[in-house]
Design a protein around this motif. Structure first.
Motif: not given
Lengths: 346, 346
Positions: A249, A252-256, A265, A267, A269, B249, B252-256, B259, B265
């Protein structure tokens, strides 16, 4: 050996982006195959790695996907002999495949399908492993295990990974496979790969699903522009569904957005597993072996769309330029020899 | 029936937060049980729902966890009869359990363990379902299926959900169960629930794991302060590991951060399943039935720490105040009758 190297992070439009160099032949470690490269393919990951190169004076060889022939094996190698045809997606932490010769841990490689040319084979491993690890190992789909009233949405289905995901999702009977594309040629490509429906990801996807009579989707994969598509995906994913993603990203995405649905969710890689090393990395050899069987029996096919040759600094640069255009369909491979000689060499 | 209602979103310190009201007795639908409430418990979710009440003039009854006795059953109910002792965690979209009588779809309820008092039983369903749905249904742990060289980290182990998670994780042989706490009494509580190790979540958790000889953790659950703990969790989670979360939250959390590890998650929201309705919600009845067996055989036990009585606007308000202090250990239950009368009524 002849190799295509980079010395600094340059744009793919720069003629000096890559240079042809002569480096010492590599010597296999105990678990390694020494492989004569016959064809490679180029992935968006290659371009991302290129831009991270520090200007330290040392040449770096990119290239991960490859089809080749084993020239020598390390003392601890099992299941491979000189002369074997192999395919693999490589290891981010070792020298790449854009070279005459390449070392790979035999546990992340497999015998490649004889029914494919070298360029067709080289097009598959990285995207195939990405798709398999996400859809099968993480999201729990299983070939030949039927799903009823379930669907998957593959956002950007015409790219290399999307093309494999459509095919792998179609191995699951009863699963409705929906891809997205934005041009007539990419839409046709997705249908050709097996998508039941193709949406336009530049228009309102929820409305298009609604027209198909589909309210929510069980699994959604984001293969490009995740910042743009995550909120949409969060809106249409089913309760207890999952969103998978293979690119970082920007914000940061709005995970809520997923909380009230108790959704997941994931990942994916591809290079995380080779990095584990040893037996923990061997899952990739297993997946590629399964894929070889599926290709041989005609249930998976190559996603090769364009072949360049010979393998040189100029063709590698061209492939990076095409990849970065964001307009490619399927995969771009580069063969060591001229295309019209390839079949003779296979 | 006597009920404890709220009319607007008030702080738990406000004596008018809840009021005692008399409402018509509810009438069971086809799939409903009409339950005489014997005890309820209060969860952080109750406090979050309280603060969302709009001032529309209508009374709202909170309360989700309950232990009670069936008074009547709807025409389509199977497996329950009047007089049966039941437990359940309820449904966000229906009137709550802070009342003399309550309606619940029988598919999200179960026969409760006779070995527990009403207040001990009422303490479990919501946290038990939260823990089970996350650890077993999503993260893939299975009771009695051994895990080798694997560990789980339960951040905030002394709360209601943490207390159940420790116990459920201990049903998995070989799994190293690590909880966190910050005070001597919460540390002891976690050990008492079965944690192999207890870390201080106010200090450097990676350093504390290092001292235990643990480099990475396979599964991590965030039960409080996810904004604070997510970056730490992303740092210590193992490749291909997973982070679970039950609270939203603030940012927004840093989901990266996850990765490169190909990590996952998972959200867990207990009320997502009752909302599906019908057979899709029945998984909660199944889980509670399994839990009844586990309690009866002594493998799970109540996390009740404090009992208030009788069930009134004042005790409900006090429970909300205690919950919001963030200092509670285990669960707070409220019984209909005085504590010393409870055993006589069971």
């Amino acid at each position: 050996m002849k190799s295509i190297a980079q010395y600094s992070a340059r744009t793919a439009y720069d003629p000096q982006c890559f240079v042809d160099v002569d480096l010492p032949d590599p010597i296999p470690g105990d678990f390694d195959l020494l492989v004569e490269i016959e064809a490679v393919s180029v992935n968006p990951a290659d371009a991302r790695v290129r831009m991270r190169k520090t200007d330290d004076g040392h040449p770096k060889i990119l290239g991960y996907d490859a089809a080749g022939r084993v020239r020598a094996v390390g003392s601890a190698v099992k299941g491979f002999s000189p002369g074997d045809l192999v395919w693999y997606a490589g290891d981010l932490d070792r020298a790449g495949t854009n070279a005459e010769l390449h070392l790979v841990d035999h546990r992340i490689a497999a015998h490649r399908p004889g029914s494919l040319s070298a360029s067709e084979a080289a097009s598959l491993p990285l995207t195939l492993l990405t798709a398999w690890e996400l859809l099968i190992d993480k999201m729990g789909l299983k070939p030949d295990q039927p799903r009823h009233h379930e669907s998957i949405l593959i956002i950007n289905g015409a790219g290399g990974t999307g093309s494999m995901m459509i095919q792998i999702a179609r191995l699951v009977p009863g699963l409705t496979v929906i891809a997205t594309a934005s041009r007539p040629e990419t839409k046709s490509w997705c249908e050709n790969m097996g998508a039941h429906h193709v949406l336009d990801h530049r228009a309102d996807m929820a409305a298009q699903l609604d027209q198909l009579g589909i309210e929510t989707v069980d699994q959604i994969v984001l293969l490009a522009a995740p910042d743009k598509h995550f909120p949409t995906a969060a809106g249409i994913v089913a309760p207890f569904g999952a969103i998978g993603c293979i690119v970082p990203f920007d914000n940061p995405p709005d995970m809520n957005l997923l909380m009230g649905k108790s959704a997941s969710f994931h990942w994916e890689f591809m290079f995380a597993r080779p990095r584990l090393g040893g037996e923990k990395s061997a899952r990739q050899g297993e997946i590629l072996t399964t894929a070889t069987d599926l290709v041989q029996s005609g249930r998976l096919r190559s996603t090769l769309a364009r072949t360049l040759s010979p393998l040189s600094s100029e063709t590698v640069r061209t492939a990076h330029e095409l990849i970065e255009s964001g307009q490619t369909i399927g995969k771009i491979a580069i063969t060591k020899n001229l295309i019209n000689q390839e079949n003779k060499n296979d």
